[in-house]
Motif scaffolding. Structure first.
Motif, PDB file in Angstrom:
ATOM      1  N   PHE A 281      -5.071  -7.035   2.159  1.00 12.25           N
ATOM      2  CA  PHE A 281      -4.496  -5.899   2.144  1.00 12.25           C
ATOM      3  C   PHE A 281      -3.554  -5.756   3.409  1.00 12.25           C
ATOM      4  CE2 PHE A 281      -8.636  -5.374   0.309  1.00 12.25           C
ATOM      5  CZ  PHE A 281      -8.124  -4.809  -1.140  1.00 12.25           C
ATOM      6  N   CYS A 282      -2.149  -5.090   3.372  1.00 15.10           N
ATOM      7  CA  CYS A 282      -1.251  -5.030   4.291  1.00 15.10           C
ATOM      8  C   CYS A 282      -1.728  -4.127   5.438  1.00 15.10           C
ATOM      9  CB  CYS A 282       0.005  -4.467   3.711  1.00 15.10           C
ATOM     10  SG  CYS A 282      -0.060  -2.771   3.150  1.00 15.10           S
ATOM     11  N   THR A 283      -2.612  -3.123   5.128  1.00 11.05           N
ATOM     12  CA  THR A 283      -3.300  -2.507   6.321  1.00 11.05           C
ATOM     13  C   THR A 283      -4.701  -1.814   6.034  1.00 11.05           C
ATOM     14  OG1 THR A 283      -2.363  -0.299   5.058  1.00 11.05           O
ATOM     15  CG2 THR A 283      -0.931  -1.286   6.608  1.00 11.05           C
ATOM     16  N   ASP A 284      -5.385  -1.637   7.139  1.00  8.96           N
ATOM     17  CA  ASP A 284      -6.514  -1.056   7.096  1.00  8.96           C
ATOM     18  C   ASP A 284      -6.661   0.121   6.134  1.00  8.96           C
ATOM     19  OD1 ASP A 284      -7.602  -2.763   9.087  1.00  8.96           O
ATOM     20  OD2 ASP A 284      -7.085  -1.403  10.664  1.00  8.96           O
ATOM     21  N   GLU A 285      -5.607   1.126   6.233  1.00  8.21           N
ATOM     22  CA  GLU A 285      -5.689   2.165   4.969  1.00  8.21           C
ATOM     23  C   GLU A 285      -5.734   1.577   3.827  1.00  8.21           C
ATOM     24  OE1 GLU A 285      -3.376   1.721   7.665  1.00  8.21           O
ATOM     25  OE2 GLU A 285      -4.227   3.461   9.187  1.00  8.21           O
ATOM     26  N   CYS A 286      -4.887   0.752   3.227  1.00  5.87           N
ATOM     27  CA  CYS A 286      -4.943   0.079   2.177  1.00  5.87           C
ATOM     28  C   CYS A 286      -6.262  -0.383   1.636  1.00  5.87           C
ATOM     29  CB  CYS A 286      -3.767  -0.766   1.886  1.00  5.87           C
ATOM     30  SG  CYS A 286      -1.994   0.029   1.714  1.00  5.87           S
ATOM     31  N   MET A 287      -6.684  -0.976   2.715  1.00  2.00           N
ATOM     32  CA  MET A 287      -8.093  -1.758   2.224  1.00  2.00           C
ATOM     33  C   MET A 287      -9.377  -0.764   2.064  1.00  2.00           C
ATOM     34  SD  MET A 287     -10.235  -4.397   4.570  1.00  2.00           S
ATOM     35  CE  MET A 287     -10.615  -3.811   5.898  1.00  2.00           C
ATOM     36  N   ALA A 288      -9.259   0.560   2.895  1.00  2.00           N
ATOM     37  CA  ALA A 288      -9.886   1.498   2.731  1.00  2.00           C
ATOM     38  C   ALA A 288     -10.012   2.335   1.524  1.00  2.00           C
ATOM     39  CB  ALA A 288     -10.075   2.486   3.918  1.00  2.00           C
ATOM     40  N   GLU A 289      -8.797   2.527   0.990  1.00  2.00           N
ATOM     41  CA  GLU A 289      -8.720   2.869  -0.345  1.00  2.00           C
ATOM     42  C   GLU A 289      -9.079   2.155  -1.219  1.00  2.00           C
ATOM     43  OE1 GLU A 289      -4.982   4.717  -3.021  1.00  2.00           O
ATOM     44  OE2 GLU A 289      -4.368   4.402  -0.894  1.00  2.00           O
ATOM     45  N   PHE A 290      -8.737   0.976  -1.179  1.00  2.00           N
ATOM     46  CA  PHE A 290      -9.487   0.002  -2.177  1.00  2.00           C
ATOM     47  C   PHE A 290     -10.910   0.017  -2.330  1.00  2.00           C
ATOM     48  CE2 PHE A 290     -11.363  -3.877  -3.244  1.00  2.00           C
ATOM     49  CZ  PHE A 290     -10.733  -4.433  -4.449  1.00  2.00           C
ATOM     50  N   GLU A 291     -11.317  -0.064  -1.246  1.00  2.00           N
ATOM     51  CA  GLU A 291     -12.767  -0.109  -1.115  1.00  2.00           C
ATOM     52  C   GLU A 291     -13.662   1.181  -1.429  1.00  2.00           C
ATOM     53  OE1 GLU A 291     -14.052  -1.568   2.844  1.00  2.00           O
ATOM     54  OE2 GLU A 291     -13.604  -3.589   1.970  1.00  2.00           O
ATOM     55  N   MET A 292     -12.850   2.551  -1.551  1.00  2.00           N
ATOM     56  CA  MET A 292     -13.480   3.330  -2.150  1.00  2.00           C
ATOM     57  C   MET A 292     -13.636   3.639  -3.636  1.00  2.00           C
ATOM     58  SD  MET A 292     -12.142   6.610   0.497  1.00  2.00           S
ATOM     59  CE  MET A 292     -10.747   7.063  -0.680  1.00  2.00           C
TER      60      MET A 292
ATOM     61  N   PRO B  29     -12.710   0.276  -6.117  1.00  2.00           N
ATOM     62  CA  PRO B  29     -11.933  -0.938  -6.383  1.00  2.00           C
ATOM     63  C   PRO B  29     -11.576  -0.841  -7.739  1.00  2.00           C
ATOM     64  CG  PRO B  29     -14.177  -1.278  -5.545  1.00  2.00           C
ATOM     65  CD  PRO B  29     -13.941   0.043  -5.696  1.00  2.00           C
ATOM     66  N   ARG B  30     -12.236  -0.253  -8.941  1.00  2.00           N
ATOM     67  CA  ARG B  30     -12.016  -0.251 -10.348  1.00  2.00           C
ATOM     68  C   ARG B  30     -10.490   0.368 -10.489  1.00  2.00           C
ATOM     69  NH1 ARG B  30     -16.611   0.497 -14.329  1.00  2.00           N
ATOM     70  NH2 ARG B  30     -18.344  -0.698 -13.110  1.00  2.00           N
ATOM     71  N   LYS B  31     -10.111   1.285  -9.717  1.00  2.00           N
ATOM     72  CA  LYS B  31      -8.747   1.648  -9.709  1.00  2.00           C
ATOM     73  C   LYS B  31      -7.618   0.708  -9.791  1.00  2.00           C
ATOM     74  CE  LYS B  31      -5.769   5.111  -7.339  1.00  2.00           C
ATOM     75  NZ  LYS B  31      -5.770   6.063  -6.350  1.00  2.00           N
ATOM     76  N   PHE B  32      -8.158  -0.207  -9.054  1.00  2.00           N
ATOM     77  CA  PHE B  32      -6.755  -1.330  -8.743  1.00  2.00           C
ATOM     78  C   PHE B  32      -7.332  -2.466  -9.330  1.00  2.00           C
ATOM     79  CE2 PHE B  32      -7.260   1.327  -4.956  1.00  2.00           C
ATOM     80  CZ  PHE B  32      -6.010   1.857  -5.003  1.00  2.00           C
ATOM     81  N   GLN B  33      -8.287  -2.517 -10.599  1.00  2.19           N
ATOM     82  CA  GLN B  33      -8.464  -3.646 -11.424  1.00  2.19           C
ATOM     83  C   GLN B  33      -7.395  -4.302 -11.977  1.00  2.19           C
ATOM     84  OE1 GLN B  33     -11.802  -4.676 -11.250  1.00  2.19           O
ATOM     85  NE2 GLN B  33     -10.983  -6.459 -12.052  1.00  2.19           N
ATOM     86  N   SER B  34      -6.297  -3.477 -12.468  1.00  2.93           N
ATOM     87  CA  SER B  34      -5.512  -4.170 -13.316  1.00  2.93           C
ATOM     88  C   SER B  34      -4.317  -4.944 -12.004  1.00  2.93           C
ATOM     89  CB  SER B  34      -4.484  -3.173 -13.946  1.00  2.93           C
ATOM     90  OG  SER B  34      -4.056  -2.210 -13.088  1.00  2.93           O
TER      91      SER B  34
ATOM     92  N   VAL C 182      -2.830  -2.092  -3.316  1.00  6.90           N
ATOM     93  CA  VAL C 182      -2.736  -0.903  -3.251  1.00  6.90           C
ATOM     94  C   VAL C 182      -1.370  -0.356  -3.092  1.00  6.90           C
ATOM     95  CG1 VAL C 182      -3.226   1.246  -1.799  1.00  6.90           C
ATOM     96  CG2 VAL C 182      -5.147  -0.636  -2.332  1.00  6.90           C
ATOM     97  N   CYS C 183      -0.486  -0.961  -2.122  1.00  6.06           N
ATOM     98  CA  CYS C 183       0.853  -0.206  -2.230  1.00  6.06           C
ATOM     99  C   CYS C 183       1.910  -1.238  -2.518  1.00  6.06           C
ATOM    100  CB  CYS C 183       1.016   0.145  -0.767  1.00  6.06           C
ATOM    101  SG  CYS C 183       1.280  -0.849   0.356  1.00  6.06           S
ATOM    102  N   LYS C 184       1.477  -2.471  -2.931  1.00  2.00           N
ATOM    103  CA  LYS C 184       2.630  -3.483  -3.575  1.00  2.00           C
ATOM    104  C   LYS C 184       3.416  -3.951  -2.420  1.00  2.00           C
ATOM    105  CE  LYS C 184       0.925  -2.572  -7.644  1.00  2.00           C
ATOM    106  NZ  LYS C 184      -0.558  -3.212  -7.814  1.00  2.00           N
TER     107      LYS C 184
END
Length: 98
Positions: free
Chosen positions: A76-87, A89-94, A53-55
């Protein structure tokens, strides 16, 4: 003229001193924290080494968080990044395919 030489010397010294600081190795920075993970997770996290998510490095704020929302473990580095990904996942496919 002496001011120019002095300025050049200062810049040279700053460059030399800076050269002693190499880019951190992702594995080196994560090793201590990632060693707390179970062996299988540790291997995956070391190979991934950065948050999709945040690199940032996975150990940025302690032990990385794990999601298997896509059927594959992702860290993921934080719970926030994991939550963003789980909302979305296709956004982060690349990022996952790298």
């Amino acid at each position: 003229m002496n001011l120019i030489r002095f300025s050049a010397l200062v810049c040279l010294l700053a460059g030399v001193i800076g050269c002693g600081k190499s880019e951190p190795s992702p594995v080196d920075l994560n090793t201590e924290i990632l060693n707390q993970l179970p062996e299988g997770d540790r291997e995956i996290a070391i190979n991934q080494w950065s948050c999709v998510v945040c690199k940032e490095l996975l150990s940025k704020e302690g032990a990385p968080q794990k999601s298997e929302k896509t059927g594959t473990p992702v860290f993921f580095c934080t719970d926030e990044c994991m939550a963003e990904f789980e909302m979305n996942p296709r956004k982060f496919q690349s990022s996952l395919s790298q």
